[in-house]
Design a protein around this motif. Structure first.
Motif, PDB file in Angstrom:
ATOM      1  N   ILE A  90       0.864  -1.177   0.000  1.00  0.00           N
ATOM      2  CA  ILE A  90       0.000   0.000   0.000  1.00  0.00           C
ATOM      3  C   ILE A  90       0.900   1.227   0.000  1.00  0.00           C
ATOM      4  CG2 ILE A  90      -1.915  -1.139   1.154  1.00  0.00           C
ATOM      5  CD1 ILE A  90      -1.059   0.462   3.702  1.00  0.00           C
ATOM      6  N   GLY A  91       0.393   2.307  -0.530  1.00  0.00           N
ATOM      7  CA  GLY A  91       1.188   3.521  -0.567  1.00  0.00           C
ATOM      8  C   GLY A  91       0.325   4.739  -0.402  1.00  0.00           C
ATOM      9  N   GLY A  92       0.911   5.764   0.134  1.00  0.00           N
ATOM     10  CA  GLY A  92       0.212   7.025   0.336  1.00  0.00           C
ATOM     11  C   GLY A  92       1.018   7.907   1.263  1.00  0.00           C
ATOM     12  N   MET A  93       0.314   8.838   1.876  1.00  0.00           N
ATOM     13  CA  MET A  93       0.950   9.771   2.801  1.00  0.00           C
ATOM     14  C   MET A  93       0.596   9.392   4.234  1.00  0.00           C
ATOM     15  SD  MET A  93       2.529  11.891   0.841  1.00  0.00           S
ATOM     16  CE  MET A  93       2.859  13.368   1.768  1.00  0.00           C
ATOM     17  N   PHE A 110      11.004   8.169   7.522  1.00  0.00           N
ATOM     18  CA  PHE A 110       9.603   7.932   7.877  1.00  0.00           C
ATOM     19  C   PHE A 110       9.148   8.983   8.881  1.00  0.00           C
ATOM     20  CE2 PHE A 110       6.435   6.024  10.687  1.00  0.00           C
ATOM     21  CZ  PHE A 110       5.471   5.671   9.767  1.00  0.00           C
ATOM     22  N   ARG A 111       8.114   9.735   8.516  1.00  0.00           N
ATOM     23  CA  ARG A 111       7.550  10.749   9.424  1.00  0.00           C
ATOM     24  C   ARG A 111       6.162  11.122   8.920  1.00  0.00           C
ATOM     25  NH1 ARG A 111      11.817  13.318   6.649  1.00  0.00           N
ATOM     26  NH2 ARG A 111      13.130  12.908   8.436  1.00  0.00           N
ATOM     27  N   VAL A 134       4.932   7.011   2.015  1.00  0.00           N
ATOM     28  CA  VAL A 134       5.334   5.720   2.555  1.00  0.00           C
ATOM     29  C   VAL A 134       4.771   4.611   1.668  1.00  0.00           C
ATOM     30  CG1 VAL A 134       3.338   5.455   4.101  1.00  0.00           C
ATOM     31  CG2 VAL A 134       5.476   4.350   4.686  1.00  0.00           C
ATOM     32  N   VAL A 135       5.528   3.535   1.567  1.00  0.00           N
ATOM     33  CA  VAL A 135       5.052   2.302   0.949  1.00  0.00           C
ATOM     34  C   VAL A 135       5.233   1.224   1.998  1.00  0.00           C
ATOM     35  CG1 VAL A 135       5.429   0.585  -0.862  1.00  0.00           C
ATOM     36  CG2 VAL A 135       5.671   3.007  -1.384  1.00  0.00           C
ATOM     37  N   ALA A 136       4.161   0.499   2.292  1.00  0.00           N
ATOM     38  CA  ALA A 136       4.200  -0.563   3.304  1.00  0.00           C
ATOM     39  C   ALA A 136       3.844  -1.885   2.641  1.00  0.00           C
ATOM     40  CB  ALA A 136       3.220  -0.252   4.436  1.00  0.00           C
ATOM     41  N   LEU A 141       8.822   1.288   3.662  1.00  0.00           N
ATOM     42  CA  LEU A 141       9.745   2.015   2.805  1.00  0.00           C
ATOM     43  C   LEU A 141       9.304   3.470   2.775  1.00  0.00           C
ATOM     44  CD1 LEU A 141       9.646  -0.517  -0.147  1.00  0.00           C
ATOM     45  CD2 LEU A 141      11.427  -0.358   1.580  1.00  0.00           C
ATOM     46  N   ALA A 142      10.188   4.372   3.167  1.00  0.00           N
ATOM     47  CA  ALA A 142       9.854   5.798   3.131  1.00  0.00           C
ATOM     48  C   ALA A 142      10.142   6.330   1.737  1.00  0.00           C
ATOM     49  CB  ALA A 142      10.662   6.561   4.168  1.00  0.00           C
ATOM     50  N   ARG A 143       9.227   7.126   1.232  1.00  0.00           N
ATOM     51  CA  ARG A 143       9.418   7.739  -0.082  1.00  0.00           C
ATOM     52  C   ARG A 143       9.862   9.179   0.112  1.00  0.00           C
ATOM     53  NH1 ARG A 143       3.846   6.415  -3.009  1.00  0.00           N
ATOM     54  NH2 ARG A 143       3.579   8.502  -2.237  1.00  0.00           N
TER      55      ARG A 143
END
Length: 146
Positions: free
Chosen positions: A55-58, A97-98, A103-105, A121-123
């Motif tokens: 999953i990915g997003g903010m 990561f903050r 972020v991609v998890a 994974l922090a983008r």
């Protein structure tokens, strides 16, 4: 048997072997593939409970909560739609990561809608600069004050 026929048979056996190896590798990788979903996709298509996904997003502002064990965190991932996904992760998070960052998890959805991540994974944006590099891409030198 003629030499020409021997070469043809060897060529056919080589092609069949390569195709067989590729098919075998693809069938082994099918279970390892992780598909990418945004929160809006999950809301439209439903929870993919049967496989590992990404999953990915903010990371939503104010959503990171650390548990007393010190290694488990809960946070919420959202996208430009109003949809959000609650995420639980146990482990060490990346330095980038903050809250309010991409972020991609990778992990699995639970029947209650919660996503249990096995990897985070922090983008970052395209302007990311490693901490030891300056604006022109030159290495900074650390100076010690005496």
């Amino acid at each position: 048997m003629k030499r020409k026929n021997q070469r043809l048979i060897l060529l056919v056996l080589a092609v069949v072997s390569v195709v067989g190896a590729v098919l075998l590798a693809m069938s082994a990788m099918r279970d390892q593939a992780a598909f990418f979903y945004a929160p809006g996709d999950v809301a439209r298509k439903g929870l993919p409970l049967d496989r590992a996904v990404r999953i990915g997003g903010m990371v939503k502002d104010g959503s990171i909560q650390r548990r007393p064990d010190g290694v488990t965190i809960d946070f919420v991932v959202g996208d430009e739609t109003a949809h959000v996904i609650p995420v639980q992760f146990t482990g060490i998070t990346p330095e980038l990561f903050r809250e309010n960052s991409g972020v991609v998890a990778e992990g699995r959805f639970q029947p209650d809608g919660r996503f249990v991540a096995t990897e985070i994974l922090a983008r970052h944006d395209e302007n990311y600069m490693p901490p030891r590099l300056g604006p022109q891409g030159q290495h900074k030198t650390d100076t010690l004050e005496r």
